[in-house]
Design a protein around this motif. Structure first.
Motif, short mmCIF file in Angstrom:
data_model
loop_
_atom_site.label_atom_id
_atom_site.label_comp_id
_atom_site.label_asym_id
_atom_site.label_seq_id
_atom_site.Cartn_x
_atom_site.Cartn_y
_atom_site.Cartn_z
N LYS A 198 0.83 -1.21 0.00
CA LYS A 198 0.00 0.00 0.00
C LYS A 198 0.86 1.26 0.00
O LYS A 198 0.56 2.23 -0.71
CB LYS A 198 -0.94 -0.01 1.20
N LYS A 218 -8.07 -9.89 -2.03
CA LYS A 218 -9.11 -9.11 -2.70
C LYS A 218 -9.13 -7.68 -2.17
O LYS A 218 -9.27 -6.72 -2.95
CB LYS A 218 -10.49 -9.74 -2.54
N ALA A 219 -8.99 -7.54 -0.87
CA ALA A 219 -8.97 -6.20 -0.28
C ALA A 219 -7.78 -5.39 -0.81
O ALA A 219 -7.90 -4.18 -1.07
CB ALA A 219 -8.93 -6.29 1.24
N GLY A 226 -6.36 -5.83 -3.75
CA GLY A 226 -6.71 -5.47 -5.11
C GLY A 226 -7.67 -4.30 -5.15
O GLY A 226 -7.52 -3.39 -5.98
N ASP A 227 -8.65 -4.28 -4.26
CA ASP A 227 -9.59 -3.17 -4.21
C ASP A 227 -8.88 -1.86 -3.88
O ASP A 227 -9.20 -0.80 -4.43
CB ASP A 227 -10.68 -3.44 -3.16
N TYR A 228 -7.90 -1.94 -2.97
CA TYR A 228 -7.14 -0.73 -2.61
C TYR A 228 -6.39 -0.19 -3.82
O TYR A 228 -6.41 1.02 -4.10
CB TYR A 228 -6.16 -1.06 -1.47
N HIS A 260 -6.99 -0.74 -7.03
CA HIS A 260 -7.93 -0.23 -8.03
C HIS A 260 -8.48 1.13 -7.62
O HIS A 260 -8.70 2.00 -8.48
CB HIS A 260 -9.07 -1.23 -8.23
N GLY A 261 -8.68 1.31 -6.33
CA GLY A 261 -9.15 2.61 -5.86
C GLY A 261 -8.16 3.73 -6.07
O GLY A 261 -8.54 4.91 -6.08
N LYS A 292 -3.35 -1.07 -11.13
CA LYS A 292 -3.75 -2.43 -11.46
C LYS A 292 -2.99 -3.41 -10.57
O LYS A 292 -1.85 -3.15 -10.16
CB LYS A 292 -3.54 -2.72 -12.94
N TRP A 308 -10.40 -12.04 -7.17
CA TRP A 308 -9.65 -11.05 -6.39
C TRP A 308 -9.42 -9.75 -7.16
O TRP A 308 -8.91 -8.79 -6.61
CB TRP A 308 -8.30 -11.63 -5.97
N GLY A 309 -9.72 -9.74 -8.45
CA GLY A 309 -9.48 -8.55 -9.25
C GLY A 309 -8.07 -8.43 -9.78
O GLY A 309 -7.60 -7.34 -10.11
#
Length: 554
Positions: free
Chosen positions: A64, A112-113, A115-117, A119-120, A124, A163-164
């Motif tokens: 992150k 997944k979380a 990946g969401d971070y 993408h936000g 990628k 998971w994206g």
């Protein structure tokens, strides 16, 4: 990653059909480029990977932080979009349903979380997996255990999609595996990703099907990007003969001859960049980036983005070179000339411009020159834009610069028309030279590029140390010329040497299949004592018609 820590055990490549019955020289064209048409990697991917700097020392927090730094530094807006979590992210066991699990102490929120971070943040998500039972870190005992995808390809692909995941790095680390084994195995995951319901860029490292000399096949039909060499290191030139690790110049020598393979959807991968990790001068770091840009290579950072100094940022943010790398034609630069020291590469661009790199491989400043016509431009009036300074100059066709040691000057050449440049040593398809006596190939031992290295015959395997290019009367491999030593007589061993244009580096290929020295016109390339064993030295001997003096270009 790090797949080449152990030497691969390879099945021999059949050579039975290589020698032409007539003994006359023949040429076969390079394999046409193929592409995995899955809608991604239309230009080389750009981003960051965790392995070079952090190895197994990764965590959710670190990833992150790196994503935040990519955004805050402006790197994302320049195209650096993939954040790839390399090995050591997973548990050593799957759950009761056979699903992969994140290491809960390192990635407590789950993948997944994460990946969401990403993408936000407008980024990628890239992830790592291996095709056999273990990942590379477990093979090399740097991680207590992680499970590969073997037997779970479809399940893992669906999980990545859920998971994206946008990018899969798939890394073979076993010490064994023939070409056919690996083609089948890598194709399983290719097909699983295609059926996962999500577009996922597929990146492979085929370990035992490439080594210090380069790949044994064009993997563009299997993957979007594929590694061509052993692992990179933050050195200019390792000076090693065992092939691991690979310095920047070593990798360039392997990668330049592969220009015909690159196209949208399928790019060669000379490994993640080492810029900003020390070990090289600023000039060498600039060459590293410029050459990766010219070679249509993925621009995947391997440094700590949080602590980049201004020099590193200046290199990685060079918008001119990024534009050359990301050009929509997706072409890799071809070699225009190379005398062993001064190397000229040219890359055609979609708007009709041509990017030209003047690369100085020597240890001192030198002038490197070419012409507009040589790089594929026609006309008499051109504008040269320096990719580093953004300065523009006018030219009637001459392209020249004083280039520092290990430096690379890149110009974008505008104006005039475009033509197809004349073939040169590395843009001309390379050939193997097969001895009629043994069916074995002329080989540079251990892919050494040391002046004076003496070629031998060896089982044909298609690697770069057996690939010879022909320009005029020179015969070249690994950026060196086949050379008859000064004062050669019958029995003198041939060698490779820096190309210098001398008549002792010129050869005539006869209709009978002999290779005759221009300077020593009564001497021909000869396999010592008519031996047929691997490792037999190749010498000069009085020209005759025996099979150990006849060669076929295949």
């Amino acid at each position: 990653m790090h797949s080449k820590r152990i030497r691969a055990i390879l099945a021999p490549v059949a050579t039975a059909a290589l020698v032409l019955a007539s003994g006359a020289a023949a040429v076969t064209a390079a394999a046409p480029a193929q592409a995995l048409e899955n809608g991604v990697a239309r230009t080389p991917p750009m981003g960051w990977n965790s392995w070079n700097t952090f190895g197994c020392n990764i965590s959710e927090s670190l990833i992150k932080q790196m994503a935040d730094a990519i955004v805050n530094s402006g790197m994302r807006d320049l195209g650096y979009q993939y954040v790839v979590v390399d090995d050591c992210w997973m548990n050593s066991t799957r759950d009761s349903a056979g699903n992969l699990q994140a290491n809960s102490s390192r990635f407590p929120s789950g993948m997944k979380a994460l990946g969401d971070y990403l993408h936000g943040k407008g980024l990628k998500f890239g992830i790592y997996q291996a095709p056999l039972d273990k990942t590379c870190a477990q093979y090399f005992n740097s991680y207590p255990g992680a499970t590969g995808a073997q037997g779970h390809e479809v399940q893992d692909a669906r999980q990545f999609a859920a998971w994206g995941v946008d990018y899969l790095k798939y890394d073979w680390c076993s010490p064994s595996g023939t070409i056919d084994d690996q083609v089948r195995t890598f194709a399983k995951m290719r097909d699983a990703l295609a059926s996962s319901g999500r577009q996922i860029l597929y990146s492979i490292n085929s370990n035992s099907v490439h080594d210090k000399t380069g790949p044994r096949r064009n993997w563009g039909d299997i993957a979007n990007i594929w590694r061509t060499t052993e692992d990179i290191t933050n050195e200019w030139d390792t000076g090693q003969t065992n092939g691991y690790p690979m310095g920047i110049q070593n990798i360039v020598n392997v990668t330049v001859p592969l220009a015909s393979y690159a196209k949208p959807g399928a790019f060669i991968d000379p490994d993640m960049m080492e810029i900003g990790r020390g070990g090289m001068t600023d000039t060498e770091m600039r060459s590293h980036f410029a050459l990766w840009a010219m070679m249509a290579s993925p621009l995947i950072m391997g440094n700590d983005v949080r602590t980049m100094d201004s020099a590193t940022q200046t290199i990685l943010k060079n918008a001119n070179l990024i534009a050359i790398n990301q050009d929509t034609l997706g072409l890799q630069a071809t070699q225009i000339s190379n005398d062993g020291t001064r190397r000229v590469l040219a890359k055609k661009l979609s708007n009709g411009d041509v990017a030209v790199a003047l690369f100085n491989q020597s240890g001192s400043t030198t002038t490197i020159s070419t012409t507009a016509s040589a790089i594929g431009k026609s006309g008499s009036s051109f504008t040269l834009t320096d990719a580093w300074t953004n300065a523009t100059t006018s030219s009637t066709g001459s392209i020249s610069a004083g280039v520092p040691a290990h430096g690379t000057v890149v110009y974008r050449v505008s104006g005039g028309g475009t033509v197809t440049p004349s073939p040169t040593p590395s843009s001309t398809p390379s050939s193997t030279l097969v001895s009629a006596a043994s069916g074995r190939c002329l080989d540079v031992p251990n892919s050494s590029t040391t002046n004076g290295t003496q070629p031998v015959i060896w089982d044909c395997n298609g690697q770069a140390n057996q690939r010879w290019t022909f320009s005029g009367q020179s015969i070249q491999a690994l950026g060196k010329c086949l050379d008859a030593p000064s004062g050669a007589t019958a029995g003198t061993k041939v060698q490779i040497w820096d190309c210098n244009g001398g008549t002792n580096q010129q050869w005539n290929l006869t209709a009978e299949g002999t290779i005759r020295s221009v300077q020593f016109s009564n001497l021909c390339l000869d396999v010592y004592n008519n031996n047929t064993a691997n490792g037999t030295t190749v010498i000069l001997w009085t020209c005759g018609s025996a099979a150990n003096q006849r060669w076929s270009r295949v």
